[in-house]
Design an enzyme around this catalytic site. Sequence first.
Site, PDB file in Angstrom:
ATOM      1  CG  ASP A 117      -4.835  -1.610  -2.774  1.00 53.84           C
ATOM      2  OD1 ASP A 117      -5.090  -2.799  -2.543  1.00 53.84           O
ATOM      3  OD2 ASP A 117      -4.776  -0.736  -1.896  1.00 53.84           O
TER       4      ASP A 117
ATOM      5  CE1 TYR B 104      -5.354  -3.872   5.282  1.00 55.27           C
ATOM      6  CE2 TYR B 104      -3.019  -3.492   4.946  1.00 55.27           C
ATOM      7  CZ  TYR B 104      -4.235  -3.982   4.498  1.00 55.27           C
ATOM      8  OH  TYR B 104      -4.306  -4.558   3.257  1.00 55.27           O
TER       9      TYR B 104
ATOM     10  NE  ARG C 153      -4.428  -1.473   1.439  1.00 53.00           N
ATOM     11  CZ  ARG C 153      -5.592  -1.470   2.079  1.00 53.00           C
ATOM     12  NH1 ARG C 153      -5.706  -0.833   3.226  1.00 53.00           N
ATOM     13  NH2 ARG C 153      -6.641  -2.080   1.577  1.00 53.00           N
TER      14      ARG C 153
ATOM     15  CB  SER D  88      -8.205  -0.519  -2.199  1.00 53.84           C
ATOM     16  OG  SER D  88      -7.278  -0.420  -1.147  1.00 53.84           O
TER      17      SER D  88
ATOM     18  CD  GLN E  88      -3.085   5.664  -3.955  1.00 48.34           C
ATOM     19  OE1 GLN E  88      -3.602   6.318  -4.853  1.00 48.34           O
ATOM     20  NE2 GLN E  88      -2.824   6.163  -2.770  1.00 48.34           N
TER      21      GLN E  88
END
Length: 523
Positions: free
Chosen positions: A130, A231, A122, A133, A127
């Site tokens: 990802d 997280y 992350r 996500s 991104q």
Amino acid sequence: MKIGTPKEVESGEARVAMTPDSAKQLQKLGYDCMIESGAGAAAGFADALYKEAGVEVVEGADALWQGADVIAKVRPPTKAEAQKLDAGKLLISFFYPAQNEELMKQSADQGASVIAMDMVPRISRAQKMDALSSMANIAGYRAVIEAGNNFGRFFTGQVTAAGKVPPAKVLIVGAGVAGLAAIGTSTSLGAITYAFDVRPEVAEQVESMGAEFVYLDFDEEQQDGSASGGYASVSSPEFREAQLAKFRELAPEMDIVITTALIPNREAPELWTKDMVEAMKPGSVIVDLAAEKGGNCKLTVKDEKIVTDNGVTIIGYTDFPSRMATQSSTLYATNIRHMMTDLTPEKDGQVNHDMEDDVIRGATIAHAKEVTFPPPPPKVQAIAAKPKEKAKELTPEEKRAQEIAAFKAQTKSQVTLIAIGAVLVLAVGLVAPASFMQHFIVFILSVFIGFQVIWNVAHSLHTPLMAVTNAISSIIILGALIQIGSSSILITLLAALGIFMASINIFGGFLVTRRMLAMFQKS
């Protein structure tokens, strides 16, 4: 090289790792694309659409696994699928290596490379890859829709001739990607939305989306539940007790509760206890997005919807992204495509498995007949985590010696500059007339004094200083006022123009100075 996508074998899985659009982009990277017949049907992508996009549709999984060099899929491979990974093949899928160590070792022993999409680091550059996500975003949205489907009232409040309908109250526990998606959906539907998270920096994000952040009455220093990678971390026992006490207070008021709290490689923390469920009103709904890891609610049953004795519906489905297969497949296929873009820097249809790349190294769990899990921290995080060397504390004598040395160096440079300036002025004076030298020396002194004044002003005051300097330097308005009465129309016009411009400098300079200085004043 060929990229192939097989049909998912897990029951109820409707997603597919390649869409017709993503296949077109992969072909631009130089790859040939293959897909098993019917692989995209459940997600709304018929074989005909793939053929139109130039994808080879093959019959049967065996033919696809044998013909493809790169296998892209959604779910982790089964034992039977893992056995089809020959040396030199690359598998890209969700894998959850901490839970599937045997499969990971088997793949490495067979000489295959494996990239786990759930292990993408992350960091900002990753991104676009990802997938966790992407899927969490869909799960958060779908959780609200699922809750609304099982809730017997409107989300938004209404006043009609038939009576008044109060708005639903929704509590989102955990404001990560899934939680924020749920907040956005809930507020857009008109519900009064509350949200809680152990990370203090999340409060601003929650409130910016129109929800109310739930704060705890916690006497200790503010709990920072942030961990690496965005997280949440494990909370202290005292914080947990304060958290549960707050939830017990809120339980009777909430109509819908959506829990999203998960900590990597751990069972889901229990946040909604049996007594909280019993305190809720009949008809209330709980959607537990952590059901796959045991659930945040004590009464959650994985992959099932139950109704308690007091009429509370608890939803423990684990396939929310699959319930929106078209959208999920589109996003996941885009994540795969971006990963392949990183793996193909030359766009020549050849995989370059660069283990020096933070993203590729972080997501790779097996390569060159070696298990490469767990990965080292990304270089950016490693640099940030590196302890800074403390400056050596100096004794009073050493500090005094440093100050004297710095003063001597500064004095030496100043004397040198003044000497050079004096020589230059003398050189000019040898050839210039006396009347010129008189004004020239005044000019040099003005520049020197102005430089010394500005040099010693704090940086934060430079703007107001320059603004008031503009105002003062507009003394030229006096010359314009004297000349405005000239018999020459041109001189009068130029003088009027000079007065106008100087007036802007004067009034604007003082106005900017006043506003800037007001920023430093306490109300």
